[in-house]
Write a protein that holds these residues in place. Structure first.
Motif, PDB file in Angstrom:
ATOM      1  N   UNK A 165     -22.617 -73.104 -33.230  1.00 53.38           N
ATOM      2  CA  UNK A 165     -22.647 -71.825 -32.520  1.00 53.38           C
ATOM      3  C   UNK A 165     -24.056 -71.630 -31.986  1.00 53.38           C
ATOM      4  N   UNK A 166     -24.169 -71.439 -30.670  1.00 55.51           N
ATOM      5  CA  UNK A 166     -25.511 -71.188 -30.135  1.00 55.51           C
ATOM      6  C   UNK A 166     -25.561 -69.855 -29.416  1.00 55.51           C
ATOM      7  N   UNK A 167     -26.783 -69.324 -29.382  1.00 56.60           N
ATOM      8  CA  UNK A 167     -27.059 -68.017 -28.791  1.00 56.60           C
ATOM      9  C   UNK A 167     -28.032 -68.163 -27.633  1.00 56.60           C
ATOM     10  N   UNK A 168     -27.831 -67.380 -26.573  1.00 59.46           N
ATOM     11  CA  UNK A 168     -28.820 -67.266 -25.506  1.00 59.46           C
ATOM     12  C   UNK A 168     -29.615 -65.990 -25.741  1.00 59.46           C
ATOM     13  N   UNK A 169     -30.933 -66.129 -25.829  1.00 58.98           N
ATOM     14  CA  UNK A 169     -31.814 -64.982 -26.103  1.00 58.98           C
ATOM     15  C   UNK A 169     -32.799 -64.822 -24.950  1.00 58.98           C
ATOM     16  N   UNK A 170     -33.060 -63.579 -24.554  1.00 56.55           N
ATOM     17  CA  UNK A 170     -33.876 -63.301 -23.369  1.00 56.55           C
ATOM     18  C   UNK A 170     -35.364 -63.213 -23.691  1.00 56.55           C
ATOM     19  N   UNK A 171     -35.891 -64.262 -24.310  1.00 60.71           N
ATOM     20  CA  UNK A 171     -37.338 -64.381 -24.506  1.00 60.71           C
ATOM     21  C   UNK A 171     -37.662 -65.839 -24.793  1.00 60.71           C
ATOM     22  N   UNK A 172     -38.942 -66.132 -24.860  1.00 62.03           N
ATOM     23  CA  UNK A 172     -39.386 -67.470 -25.244  1.00 62.03           C
ATOM     24  C   UNK A 172     -39.638 -67.461 -26.744  1.00 62.03           C
ATOM     25  N   UNK A 173     -38.550 -67.604 -27.509  1.00 61.54           N
ATOM     26  CA  UNK A 173     -38.681 -67.592 -28.963  1.00 61.54           C
ATOM     27  C   UNK A 173     -39.694 -68.649 -29.407  1.00 61.54           C
ATOM     28  N   UNK A 174     -40.433 -68.356 -30.503  1.00 60.78           N
ATOM     29  CA  UNK A 174     -40.268 -67.250 -31.449  1.00 60.78           C
ATOM     30  C   UNK A 174     -40.881 -65.917 -31.018  1.00 60.78           C
ATOM     31  N   UNK A 175     -41.303 -65.814 -29.769  1.00 61.48           N
ATOM     32  CA  UNK A 175     -41.831 -64.542 -29.291  1.00 61.48           C
ATOM     33  C   UNK A 175     -40.685 -63.600 -28.956  1.00 61.48           C
ATOM     34  N   UNK A 176     -40.808 -62.363 -29.403  1.00 59.59           N
ATOM     35  CA  UNK A 176     -39.857 -61.290 -29.136  1.00 59.59           C
ATOM     36  C   UNK A 176     -38.486 -61.531 -29.753  1.00 59.59           C
ATOM     37  N   UNK A 177     -38.475 -61.694 -31.057  1.00 60.50           N
ATOM     38  CA  UNK A 177     -37.215 -61.640 -31.799  1.00 60.50           C
ATOM     39  C   UNK A 177     -36.786 -60.184 -31.899  1.00 60.50           C
ATOM     40  N   UNK A 178     -35.504 -59.914 -31.666  1.00 52.45           N
ATOM     41  CA  UNK A 178     -35.023 -58.554 -31.815  1.00 52.45           C
ATOM     42  C   UNK A 178     -34.171 -58.094 -30.657  1.00 52.45           C
ATOM     43  N   UNK A 179     -33.912 -56.789 -30.638  1.00 53.12           N
ATOM     44  CA  UNK A 179     -32.889 -56.210 -29.763  1.00 53.12           C
ATOM     45  C   UNK A 179     -33.337 -55.985 -28.327  1.00 53.12           C
ATOM     46  N   UNK A 180     -34.655 -55.871 -28.079  1.00 56.95           N
ATOM     47  CA  UNK A 180     -35.113 -55.468 -26.739  1.00 56.95           C
ATOM     48  C   UNK A 180     -36.225 -56.387 -26.223  1.00 56.95           C
ATOM     49  N   UNK A 181     -35.974 -57.683 -26.142  1.00 56.17           N
ATOM     50  CA  UNK A 181     -37.048 -58.612 -25.761  1.00 56.17           C
ATOM     51  C   UNK A 181     -37.558 -58.434 -24.340  1.00 56.17           C
ATOM     52  N   UNK A 182     -36.676 -58.081 -23.407  1.00 55.60           N
ATOM     53  CA  UNK A 182     -37.112 -57.946 -22.014  1.00 55.60           C
ATOM     54  C   UNK A 182     -38.014 -56.719 -21.881  1.00 55.60           C
ATOM     55  N   UNK A 183     -37.607 -55.609 -22.483  1.00 56.85           N
ATOM     56  CA  UNK A 183     -38.419 -54.390 -22.437  1.00 56.85           C
ATOM     57  C   UNK A 183     -39.829 -54.639 -22.968  1.00 56.85           C
ATOM     58  N   UNK A 184     -39.915 -55.238 -24.150  1.00 53.30           N
ATOM     59  CA  UNK A 184     -41.216 -55.377 -24.793  1.00 53.30           C
ATOM     60  C   UNK A 184     -42.132 -56.352 -24.073  1.00 53.30           C
ATOM     61  N   UNK A 185     -41.571 -57.369 -23.438  1.00 57.16           N
ATOM     62  CA  UNK A 185     -42.400 -58.295 -22.666  1.00 57.16           C
ATOM     63  C   UNK A 185     -43.102 -57.562 -21.524  1.00 57.16           C
TER      64      UNK A 185
END
Length: 318
Positions: A107-127
């Motif tokens: 099972x893989x996930x697409x996450x909207x940040x360059x992990x490990x930076x911005x783990x969590x619910x609002x990665x685009x906002x915080x960037x």
């Protein structure tokens, strides 16, 4: 394995996820099931709102599931009956282990940040709020702790100085759909060398991207103008930065959608300066030019239009 033979179950809800679902479908993959959040009431009439993922799944005649409880036996049994090889997760709830461990190819996930930076619910906002000049998307295999799994692949983009979170969201949505396809292809080929996030951290703490709450969105005019400007960018167009303009007898709740950095100032923080066409508020070091604003109960408008109907003489911001 041919891509037509790969059985995929897709988990997602908003437009960000629907874009990837559409790309997977249009590229001929076998989507045997789609899981999305239950419908929610919206608007004054509380009409039940279908998610973008649900609408696309219905349009294409896909098997659709909307479980209230991801641990319910009925849902688990239904998932097992699909005999999927791979689960793809984009902008969905945290899955129980019994679900994400089910498919043999993972099972893989697409996450909207360059992990490990911005783990969590609002990665685009915080960037954007933090004034970053780059961000991106990451695919990773799920594990117990949220957003900590081994990284499969990443793609990077620039955050332009005038980009708000809406613009960055749309860039990452399209980039993420392409990366999702690339990751599925690599999984089929067995061409993988996942990276452990702890190795990338090199002992440093990961950057977190917690959920955005109303108080997160309140402007602190005691901050430098650039910091306030980035907060506005990172919350526009939704949920929007807000402030209170007040005088001795009145308070105005406003949302601010677009700003620019003005001239240096020695005025007290929160001082409001207006002309016929411009609205500026003093920050710790410089004036902040407010370009788009919305009064509670009214529409978003240019400041020049706002000032034609609102006299801010004697008002301050807090």
């Amino acid at each position: 394995m041919k891509k037509e033979d790969l059985k995929i179950v897709f988990f997602g809800t908003p437009e960000f996820a629907k874009n990837s679902l559409q790309k997977i479908f249009e590229n001929g993959y076998n989507i045997v099931g789609v899981v999305t959040m239950p419908d929610k009431p919206a608007g004054r009439g509380h009409k039940m709102l279908h998610s973008p993922v649900k609408e696309f799944a219905i349009e294409k005649g896909m098997e659709l599931m909307q479980p209230q409880n991801l641990k319910s036996q009925d849902f688990i049994d239904k998932l097992k009956s699909l005999n999927a090889d791979l689960f793809v997760i984009i902008a969905f709830r945290m899955l129980p282990e019994v679900v994400w461990k089910m498919p043999p190819m993972g099972t893989f996930n697409l996450h909207a940040s360059l992990l490990p930076k911005y783990r969590g619910a609002a990665p685009i906002n915080w960037a954007v709020i933090n004034g970053d000049s780059k961000t991106g998307v990451t695919t990773f295999f799920l594990k117990h702790e949220i957003d900590t799994g081994d990284i499969i692949d990443q793609e990077q983009i620039d955050i332009l100085p005038d980009d708000n979170v809406g613009a960055v969201h749309d860039k990452l949505m399209n980039l993420g759909a392409d990366l999702t396809l690339k990751t599925i292809s690599r999984i089929i080929e067995g061409n993988l060398a996942p990276k452990n996030q702890s190795e990338l951290l090199n002992g440093a703490e990961p950057t977190l991207a917690p959920k955005i709450f109303r108080e997160t969105c309140r402007i602190d005019w005691n901050q430098p103008a650039l910091k306030v400007h980035n907060l506005v960018r990172g919350l526009s167009p939704y949920p929007a930065a807000w402030s209170v303009f007040f005088n001795d007898s009145n308070e105005l709740n406003v949302k601010i959608f677009k700003t620019s950095i003005g001239e240096p100032t020695t005025l007290p923080c929160g001082s409001i300066v207006t002309t016929k066409h411009s609205l500026e508020v003093a920050c710790a070091d410089r004036m902040l030019v407010v370009e788009q604003i919305q009064l509670a109960g009214k529409k978003n408008m240019l400041s020049a239009d706002f000032l034609r109907g609102t006299d801010l003489s004697g008002y301050k911001a807090r």
